[in-house]
Design a protein around this motif. Structure first.
Motif, PDB file in Angstrom:
ATOM      1  N   THR A  57      48.961 -36.899  -9.566  1.00  0.00           N
ATOM      2  CA  THR A  57      47.876 -36.040 -10.035  1.00  0.00           C
ATOM      3  C   THR A  57      47.613 -34.947  -9.004  1.00  0.00           C
ATOM      4  O   THR A  57      47.937 -35.086  -7.826  1.00  0.00           O
ATOM      5  N   GLU A 101      46.115 -30.423  -8.621  1.00  0.00           N
ATOM      6  CA  GLU A 101      45.873 -29.138  -9.244  1.00  0.00           C
ATOM      7  C   GLU A 101      47.173 -28.521  -9.756  1.00  0.00           C
ATOM      8  O   GLU A 101      48.256 -28.845  -9.259  1.00  0.00           O
ATOM      9  N   PRO A 102      47.099 -27.622 -10.732  1.00  0.00           N
ATOM     10  CA  PRO A 102      48.304 -26.883 -11.151  1.00  0.00           C
ATOM     11  C   PRO A 102      48.918 -26.152  -9.965  1.00  0.00           C
ATOM     12  O   PRO A 102      48.209 -25.550  -9.148  1.00  0.00           O
ATOM     13  N   GLU A 124      52.863 -33.700 -17.563  1.00  0.00           N
ATOM     14  CA  GLU A 124      51.544 -33.446 -18.137  1.00  0.00           C
ATOM     15  C   GLU A 124      51.167 -34.513 -19.165  1.00  0.00           C
ATOM     16  O   GLU A 124      50.832 -34.208 -20.317  1.00  0.00           O
ATOM     17  N   ASN A 143      47.227 -33.198 -14.601  1.00  0.00           N
ATOM     18  CA  ASN A 143      46.326 -32.234 -13.975  1.00  0.00           C
ATOM     19  C   ASN A 143      44.910 -32.771 -13.849  1.00  0.00           C
ATOM     20  O   ASN A 143      43.995 -32.040 -13.473  1.00  0.00           O
TER      21      ASN A 143
END
Length: 336
Positions: free
Chosen positions: A81, A83-84, A170, A238
């Motif tokens: 997991t 942030e983008p 994702e 994300n």
């Protein structure tokens, strides 16, 4: 560096290191076989993410390295997991490159994705049409294997000497059922194809050749795919939703921070060559200032800015920074 680490995050390919991985724990031992041919080499998708130079790839911190290797040792999926743009998907490609595990099997997840999409597809309509034509022309009996293609997850579970790398990208974009639906296949390391199980007792049908995700013909025995070496599974998120406890219990969880300092410099070198981090220190510093202040900036923005400023305003510092500012606007700012 600790001797127990199989994956070391240096970017230096050592294809023999994976063979020093100890046997799995008894509760994660799988006995599928015979082994299918080795995976094809890494493809353009990995090269795009990792860069084509011999510069070191972005290194991970000690905690990340330990968790990646824990997943390798324990034969458990790795739930990543962050942030983008923090490098979640790239991690799967980095492991495949460094350990010589071949082409990464990629399964991008969307809201309509179902478990069967990852396991296999069966073209029943195409087979029916061909059977009708064959009967009209007194042709031979059809080969059902021509109409079955294993998906990324199905291919990853084929029996192989070395683990395949599977990227389930994702997962948080899926509907509510998919994380739970994954549990059995990832826990048991096998699945059945009902279309083949129904005919497995017929003469000459106990083994059927089907297409895998690499486009190769591979055997499926008695309608079931059983792994031998459990794949290295990277599931990315994300953080847009929580996952059920049964899935979390079966995974190794890695929270991946955005690249900083050495990782950021190494990433720039990988894509633009040795010394490129120093030549573009002004843009790297500009990018880092924003991320340290809590702004959401994926690393793609930095790479885009460096590439473009090589051609636009190459020698003019102020113009370089103006162009970089246009490309490195925070994602959360754009949404406001």
């Amino acid at each position: 560096m600790s001797d127990w680490l199989i994956y070391r995050g240096t970017g230096d390919a050592d294809h023999d290191r994976i063979r020093t991985l100890p046997p799995p724990p008894p509760w994660r031992t799988f006995e599928g076989g015979p082994a299918v041919p080795a995976a094809p080499p890494i493809d353009a998708a990995s090269k795009r993410r990792l860069g084509k130079t011999n510069a070191p790839l972005p290194t991970q911190d000690e905690e990340a390295l330990h968790l990646v290797n824990a997943a390798l040792y324990l034969r458990r999926p790795l739930l990543v997991t962050g942030e983008p743009g923090s490098g979640k998907s790239t991690l799967a490609h980095a492991v495949a490159h460094e350990l010589g595990l071949g082409r990464v099997l990629q399964w991008p997840v969307v809201s309509r994705t179902e478990l069967k999409d990852g396991l296999y597809t069966y073209d029943a309509v195409g087979r029916l049409q061909d059977v009708q034509l064959s009967r009209q022309n007194d042709g031979p009996e059809d080969d059902i294997g021509r109409y079955i293609r294993l998906g990324p997850l199905g291919t990853a579970l084929l029996p192989s000497e070395l683990p395949r790398v599977l990227l389930i990208d994702e997962l948080d974009k899926s509907d509510l059922d998919l994380p739970n639906d994954l549990l059995n296949a990832l826990e048991e390391g096998e699945f059945g194809l009902p279309e083949l199980e129904r005919i497995a007792d017929r003469p000459g049908r106990d083994e059927v050749q089907v297409l895998d995700d690499d486009g190769r013909r591979v055997p499926v025995r008695r309608g079931r795919v059983r792994c031998c070496a459990f794949p290295f599974v990277v599931m990315t998120s994300n953080g847009e939703r929580d996952f059920p406890a049964p899935l979390l219990r079966r995974c190794i969880h890695l929270e991946l921070d955005p690249p900083r300092d050495e990782r950021l410099a190494a990433m720039v070198q990988a894509h633009f060559g040795a010394g490129s981090d120093e030549r573009n220190l002004d843009l790297i510093s500009l990018f880092a200032q924003g991320t340290r202040s809590g702004e959401l900036r994926p690393t793609d923005q930095l790479l885009n800015a460096i590439f473009l400023t090589q051609y636009a305003a190459r020698e003019e510092r102020d113009s370089r920074e103006d162009i970089a500012d246009l490309l490195m606007r925070p994602l959360d700012q754009r949404q406001r």
